[in-house]
Design a protein around this motif. Structure first.
Motif, PDB file in Angstrom:
ATOM      1  N   PRO A 123       2.225   4.809   0.097  1.00  0.00           N
ATOM      2  CA  PRO A 123       1.531   6.031   0.509  1.00  0.00           C
ATOM      3  C   PRO A 123       1.190   6.949  -0.652  1.00  0.00           C
ATOM      4  O   PRO A 123       0.152   7.619  -0.643  1.00  0.00           O
ATOM      5  CB  PRO A 123       2.550   6.701   1.455  1.00  0.00           C
ATOM      6  N   ASP A 129     -10.058   3.920   0.646  1.00  0.00           N
ATOM      7  CA  ASP A 129      -9.818   5.018   1.572  1.00  0.00           C
ATOM      8  C   ASP A 129      -9.445   4.520   2.956  1.00  0.00           C
ATOM      9  O   ASP A 129      -8.391   4.844   3.496  1.00  0.00           O
ATOM     10  CB  ASP A 129     -11.059   5.916   1.665  1.00  0.00           C
ATOM     11  N   LEU A 168       0.846  -1.192   0.000  1.00  0.00           N
ATOM     12  CA  LEU A 168       0.000   0.000   0.000  1.00  0.00           C
ATOM     13  C   LEU A 168       0.882   1.243   0.000  1.00  0.00           C
ATOM     14  O   LEU A 168       1.014   1.918   1.023  1.00  0.00           O
ATOM     15  CB  LEU A 168      -0.928  -0.007   1.232  1.00  0.00           C
ATOM     16  N   TYR A 215      -6.101   2.569   3.164  1.00  0.00           N
ATOM     17  CA  TYR A 215      -4.899   3.390   3.194  1.00  0.00           C
ATOM     18  C   TYR A 215      -4.769   4.135   4.516  1.00  0.00           C
ATOM     19  O   TYR A 215      -3.661   4.306   5.040  1.00  0.00           O
ATOM     20  CB  TYR A 215      -4.898   4.382   2.033  1.00  0.00           C
ATOM     21  N   GLU A 216      -5.897   4.593   5.052  1.00  0.00           N
ATOM     22  CA  GLU A 216      -5.850   5.302   6.329  1.00  0.00           C
ATOM     23  C   GLU A 216      -5.388   4.371   7.451  1.00  0.00           C
ATOM     24  O   GLU A 216      -4.605   4.746   8.319  1.00  0.00           O
ATOM     25  CB  GLU A 216      -7.215   5.885   6.640  1.00  0.00           C
ATOM     26  N   ARG A 248       0.043   6.256  -3.410  1.00  0.00           N
ATOM     27  CA  ARG A 248      -1.191   5.858  -4.099  1.00  0.00           C
ATOM     28  C   ARG A 248      -2.418   6.562  -3.531  1.00  0.00           C
ATOM     29  O   ARG A 248      -3.474   6.550  -4.138  1.00  0.00           O
ATOM     30  CB  ARG A 248      -1.368   4.349  -3.984  1.00  0.00           C
ATOM     31  N   GLN A 249      -2.303   7.119  -2.336  1.00  0.00           N
ATOM     32  CA  GLN A 249      -3.458   7.779  -1.734  1.00  0.00           C
ATOM     33  C   GLN A 249      -3.897   8.982  -2.559  1.00  0.00           C
ATOM     34  O   GLN A 249      -5.029   9.450  -2.425  1.00  0.00           O
ATOM     35  CB  GLN A 249      -3.124   8.226  -0.307  1.00  0.00           C
ATOM     36  N   ARG A 258      -7.224   9.072  -4.407  1.00  0.00           N
ATOM     37  CA  ARG A 258      -8.517   9.222  -3.760  1.00  0.00           C
ATOM     38  C   ARG A 258      -9.359  10.302  -4.431  1.00  0.00           C
ATOM     39  O   ARG A 258     -10.583  10.308  -4.346  1.00  0.00           O
ATOM     40  CB  ARG A 258      -8.340   9.543  -2.278  1.00  0.00           C
TER      41      ARG A 258
END
Length: 406
Positions: free
Chosen positions: A158, A181, A156, A184-185, A160-161, A164
């Motif tokens: 970061p 969402d 995952l 990732y959070e 890639r966020q 969103r």
């Protein structure tokens, strides 16, 4: 805060030494927290005071804490379900009640690491003494935060966020967080927590105290542990040679028998054990800071017995493990990365370069480490093991390395 991690082979008396170490520091006026990992109260048996999920004051300057990792896992899972309530409802998932949750493999280890982090960040204490699990579980535990953070970054990333902003129309219409969402959070939150644990383990004020009985089995365990700790960059603060027999045997004869001695059959095993301990202690003297701790003839129980062990005081300034890079470009055209790996065997070493990382295998241990920035612009030119130090040679890549004199 100074942190001392104590471990050793199973049955070596590591918990007793941890309790004695913490008790001595507290007797000298150091505000000390003793943290235990065992499910059963072996720590309380040594201290003579029961320990558990609530911190227990043992003396004026000593507090003992044995957190309930299973209970903490149940709390974490309940909190996770609450945070992901909208997503779980959207998926039609059935919630788990805290009473029906049992810890998954590895969950207790993670919970204990978080407790270690919380303890190390507590400002009420000056010294944290940690009774780790036996070897090799302790070595696996110490590597867990770094390895999990690497998995999170690979699975995952970061960056890639940023996607969103392009979340599906369904998510906007439904008005609930989509799995991408909250996933990732959650990963970001885990990464922060793991980074805090890793910071404690890699802090310059963190060191390891090994405990082992002098003998062939203890020597093998210490040799293996030393290599594993070195690969993790953890310094060994002291080696406690536990349950060392006295210089004389029960009938008053010297513990160093001469070839002319003819001991009675009943004393032959004892004299053999004494000679075995003596040889191991001699072998340990040069590479380690060895501290023999006497055998009391019984299992230590309570402050008086722990004080009688006379464990050494905590070294206030253990030298950190350094992995320096030396510039040999002018002489040999390479940069050399020095990795101290005492106990490593040439035939059991393996190196694999993967991008900006180096996968190092040393005996039964394996670690993936990021390359220092200067070495990322180089190619591996060779490696050699000399005097317990792995020296990896890197040749500058002409396409990436700035030409000198420009």
């Amino acid at each position: 805060m100074r942190t001392i991690l104590i471990t050793g082979p199973g049955g070596s008396g590591r918990t007793t030494v941890a309790a004695a170490t913490a008790l001595r520091a507290a007797a000298e006026g150091t505000r000390t927290l003793l943290l235990g990992a065992d499910r059963t109260d072996t720590l309380g048996a040594a201290l003579g005071t029961a320990t558990g999920p609530a911190p227990t004051e043992v003396t004026g300057h000593l507090t003992a804490w044995r957190p309930d990792a299973a209970a903490r896992f149940r709390q974490d899972l309940t909190a996770f379900q609450t945070r992901a309530a909208n997503v779980l409802d959207l998926l039609g998932a059935a919630r788990l009640d805290a009473e029906e949750v049992t810890p998954l493999p590895g969950a207790e280890e993670l919970s204990f690491l978080r407790a270690l982090r919380d303890a190390a960040l507590c400002e009420r204490y000056d010294l944290l003494v940690v009774d780790l699990p036996p070897l090799p579980q302790a070595l696996a535990l110490l590597g867990l935060p770094e390895e999990l953070r690497r998995y999170l970054r690979r699975l995952l990333p970061p960056e890639r966020q940023a996607a969103r902003a392009l979340r599906p129309v369904l998510g906007r219409l439904a008005g609930v967080p989509m799995p991408a969402d909250w996933l990732y959070e959650t990963a970001a939150r885990w990464d922060v927590e793991l980074a805090a644990v890793d910071a404690v383990l890699t802090d310059r004020d963190t060191a390891v105290r090994l405990v082992a009985e002098p003998g062939p089995a203890g020597a093998d365990a210490v040799r293996t542990a030393t290599l594993g700790l070195a690969l993790r960059g953890l310094p060994t603060e002291a080696l406690i040679a536990n349950r060392t027999l006295p210089e004389t045997v029960a009938d008053g004869r010297p513990a160093h028998p001469s070839p002319d001695d003819h001991p009675a059959p009943a004393f032959a095993p004892l004299l053999s054990l004494l000679a075995q301990q003596r040889k191991t202690l001699a072998d340990w003297q040069e590479p380690y800071d060895v501290h023999p701790v006497p055998h009391l003839g019984r299992d230590p129980h309570g402050p008086d017995d722990l004080t009688a062990l006379a464990v050494p005081a905590v070294n206030p300034a253990t030298a950190p493990v350094e992995w320096p890079v030396t510039d040999r470009i002018a002489e040999d055209g390479v940069l050399v990365w020095h990795l101290p790996l005492p106990g490593a065997i040439r035939d059991e070493l393996d190196l694999v370069r993967r991008g900006d990382e180096l996968l190092i295998t040393a005996g039964p241990f394996r670690r993936i480490v990021p390359l220092p920035s200067a070495l990322r612009r180089c190619t591996v030119a060779g490696a050699g093991l000399q005097d317990g130090e792995l020296r990896i040679r890197f040749a500058p890549d002409p396409d990436l390395w700035p030409a000198r004199g420009r």
